[in-house]
Each structure stands twice: as C-alpha cells, then as structure tokens.
Design an enzyme around this catalytic site. Structure first.
Site, PDB file in Angstrom:
ATOM      1  CB  THR A  46      -4.150  -5.309  16.317  1.00  0.00           C
ATOM      2  OG1 THR A  46      -5.363  -4.612  16.589  1.00  0.00           O
ATOM      3  CG2 THR A  46      -3.142  -5.039  17.431  1.00  0.00           C
ATOM      4  CB  THR A  48      -9.694  -7.632  13.899  1.00  0.00           C
ATOM      5  OG1 THR A  48      -9.389  -9.006  13.676  1.00  0.00           O
ATOM      6  CG2 THR A  48     -11.200  -7.428  13.823  1.00  0.00           C
ATOM      7  CB  CYS A  49      -7.891  -2.782  15.355  1.00  0.00           C
ATOM      8  SG  CYS A  49      -8.073  -3.788  16.836  1.00  0.00           S
ATOM      9  CB  THR A  50      -5.417  -1.956  11.007  1.00  0.00           C
ATOM     10  OG1 THR A  50      -4.823  -1.460  12.216  1.00  0.00           O
ATOM     11  CG2 THR A  50      -4.905  -1.149   9.836  1.00  0.00           C
ATOM     12  CG  LEU A  54      -9.952   3.115  11.830  1.00  0.00           C
ATOM     13  CD1 LEU A  54     -10.737   4.111  12.681  1.00  0.00           C
ATOM     14  CD2 LEU A  54      -8.455   3.347  11.963  1.00  0.00           C
TER      15      LEU A  54
END
Length: 161
Positions: A46, A48-50, A54
């Site tokens: 997703t 923001t996550c990627t 992370l």
C-alpha cells in the site's frame, strides 16, 4: 483493549516466507531475551507502507542495530506470499522479518485492529511501532491515521532509543 507499555505480548504464531517455503515464527522465539523493534502496517504494497514506512526502517537498519536492537520485524494482515513478495521487492530480505498475521489473530489480541472495509481492505492492523524487550512492550506509538507514518517511523524510534 489495546496492549499497554509494561505488558507482555500474547503468544502468537506468524508465517514468514523463506527460500524453503513458509516457516512459523512464534512470539516466544522472536522476542525472548532480545530487544526488538516491531512495526505494523495496514497492508504490504500500500502507498504509505511501501513508499514511507518500510523504507525508513530499511535505511535505518544499521543505526537501529547500533542502538542495541537485536531484530526488526514488520507485521501486516496479509498472507505469507504477499509478505514474501514485499520483502523481496523492497530489498528487505535478511534485514527485517516480514511477518504475515494472515487472520489478524495477533493484531486483534493486542487490540490494534482496524476495520478498513470502507476502503475495500477489510480488517487490518493500525499503523504502529513498539520497542519490545524480552517479550515486554517498552514503548508503543500508534498513528492516528493509517495514511501517516510519523510517530511510528524509524526516525521517531531512533530518537526514542
């Protein structure tokens, strides 16, 4: 009820993809006798996550280790195939444990689940980071919005340490 600082993490089993296939990783083995940074994302791949969350932990891996961190793990309510692909695509293999909480059992047990069905994602994890020492939560920072990665960022964790 949300887990609190000073509480022990509940027993849980995750799946992690390895070259030999999936392996079970339980909280006892991951946290016993160690100082671990655990962070959670609403979903692998997703935005923001990627693009934000992370990468900060990957870029600051050595700095976190230099501050006495034994291990770093990311957990998401995804299956182990997705988490394995994310580990490989991100360059995180061997640096961070990519833990699949496929049925949200761990996430629900610590009270950090969120229903994102309105956005088509179903039950997921809130975005957070925690410092865990020998299975006990020493710090916990939960984002107010799943689209933000500020208080749970690697930089914020480094400042805390």
């Amino acid at each position: 009820m949300t887990i609190a600082i000073g509480q022990k993490l509940p027993q849980a089993t995750f799946k992690e993809k390895t070259a030999d296939g999936p392996v079970e990783v339980n909280t006892q083995d991951l946290f016993a006798g160690k100082r671990v940074v655990l962070f959670a994302v609403p979903g692998a791949f997703t935005p923001t996550c990627t693009l934000n969350h992370l990468p900060g932990y990957l870029e600051n891996h050595e700095a976190l280790v230099a501050k006495g961190i034994d291990d770093i793990a990311v957990v998401a309510v995804n299956d182990w195939h997705v988490m394995g692909a994310w580990a490989q695509q991100s360059g995180g293999l061997g640096k961070i444990h990519f833990l699949a909480d496929f049925d949200a059992a761990f996430t629900k047990a610590i009270g950090l689940d969120i229903d994102l069905s309105g956005g088509g994602l179903g039950v997921r994890s809130k975005r957070y980071s925690m410092l865990v020492e020998d299975g006990v939560v020493k710090s916990l920072d939960i984002e107010e919005s799943p689209g933000q990665a500020t208080v749970s960022s690697a930089q914020a964790m480094l400042e805390r340490l």
